[in-house]
Design a protein around this motif. Sequence first.
Motif, PDB file in Angstrom:
ATOM      1  N   UNK A 117       0.829  -1.209   0.000  1.00  0.00           N
ATOM      2  CA  UNK A 117       0.000   0.000   0.000  1.00  0.00           C
ATOM      3  C   UNK A 117       0.865   1.262   0.000  1.00  0.00           C
ATOM      4  N   UNK A 118       1.973   1.239   0.750  1.00  0.00           N
ATOM      5  CA  UNK A 118       2.884   2.382   0.706  1.00  0.00           C
ATOM      6  C   UNK A 118       3.487   2.578  -0.668  1.00  0.00           C
ATOM      7  N   UNK A 119       3.823   1.475  -1.324  1.00  0.00           N
ATOM      8  CA  UNK A 119       4.358   1.563  -2.683  1.00  0.00           C
ATOM      9  C   UNK A 119       3.326   2.129  -3.644  1.00  0.00           C
ATOM     10  N   UNK A 120       2.073   1.721  -3.496  1.00  0.00           N
ATOM     11  CA  UNK A 120       1.023   2.241  -4.370  1.00  0.00           C
ATOM     12  C   UNK A 120       0.786   3.730  -4.119  1.00  0.00           C
ATOM     13  N   UNK A 121       0.820   4.166  -2.846  1.00  0.00           N
ATOM     14  CA  UNK A 121       0.718   5.594  -2.544  1.00  0.00           C
ATOM     15  C   UNK A 121       1.830   6.364  -3.263  1.00  0.00           C
ATOM     16  N   UNK A 122       3.054   5.827  -3.194  1.00  0.00           N
ATOM     17  CA  UNK A 122       4.169   6.515  -3.809  1.00  0.00           C
ATOM     18  C   UNK A 122       4.070   6.577  -5.321  1.00  0.00           C
ATOM     19  N   UNK A 123       3.671   5.468  -5.937  1.00  0.00           N
ATOM     20  CA  UNK A 123       3.606   5.433  -7.401  1.00  0.00           C
ATOM     21  C   UNK A 123       2.559   6.408  -7.924  1.00  0.00           C
ATOM     22  N   UNK A 124       1.351   6.366  -7.353  1.00  0.00           N
ATOM     23  CA  UNK A 124       0.291   7.230  -7.869  1.00  0.00           C
ATOM     24  C   UNK A 124       0.593   8.687  -7.558  1.00  0.00           C
ATOM     25  N   UNK A 125       1.241   8.946  -6.400  1.00  0.00           N
ATOM     26  CA  UNK A 125       1.643  10.316  -6.089  1.00  0.00           C
ATOM     27  C   UNK A 125       2.699  10.806  -7.065  1.00  0.00           C
TER      28      UNK A 125
END
Length: 261
Positions: A117-125
Amino acid sequence: MGAAVLLGCAAIAFGPAAALVLLTVAAEPLRVIVLVAGAFFWLLSLLAASLLWFVSVQLSGREDAALLLLGAAAAVLLQELCRFACFKMLKKADEGLATLSEDGQSPISLRQMAYVSGLSFGIISGVFSITNTLADSAGPGTVGIHGDSPYYFITSAFLTMALVLLHTFWGIIFFDACERRRAGGLGLVVGSHLLTSGLTFLNPWYEATLGPIFILMLCTGLWAFGIAGGSFRNVLKCLSCKQEPEGQVMLYSALQVPPEE
């Protein structure tokens, strides 16, 4: 030349994230679902921040630096609020998966959910922060022709890469702090996120922006590595590329078939 700058900056910004997704997420369907869910929660925070900004501008009738600074702080707080909502949802999903499994254990751990989930937050951000910059890097035009810094595109790419990795580390620390009810971990994530967002206002003084952000990324990464169960011994074992000795099978004479007479 424009295409080379575009591809180079995109590789810098999303190369580490793409490698993490391909090596650790893409082969597991549950992790892919968590990746999409995390991106959805970040988009919710973006929608809330956009609505708040629109209402603030309409009510105040101005768009000065003070309002922009308050808007950035509000956006950070909304992102962390949506991260908490993501934690609560994934926690419920983890309990449901454990109930449905035969051995009573979830097929994906909460730490793995925190990482994905942290990785997904970073990618979309990162996608939303650098898309327009990448589009402009394709040309036509020359950066710095009017006296501006010629390193705008490459520094934006490195800043996006750091932001993606920071979100990944923040996710691990945040979920662990929520699980263990540690206010210090939550304060660290929110405070470092606010600090990172505030440092970007120093641009185009890139030395004062990239340096502290990369130091913060390194410190946060070490903390997240320790929370995830990593150790210096494991790192040395991985770098040495030594395999553990395989177990030997002992053959007992009592289990051997007696020879035929």
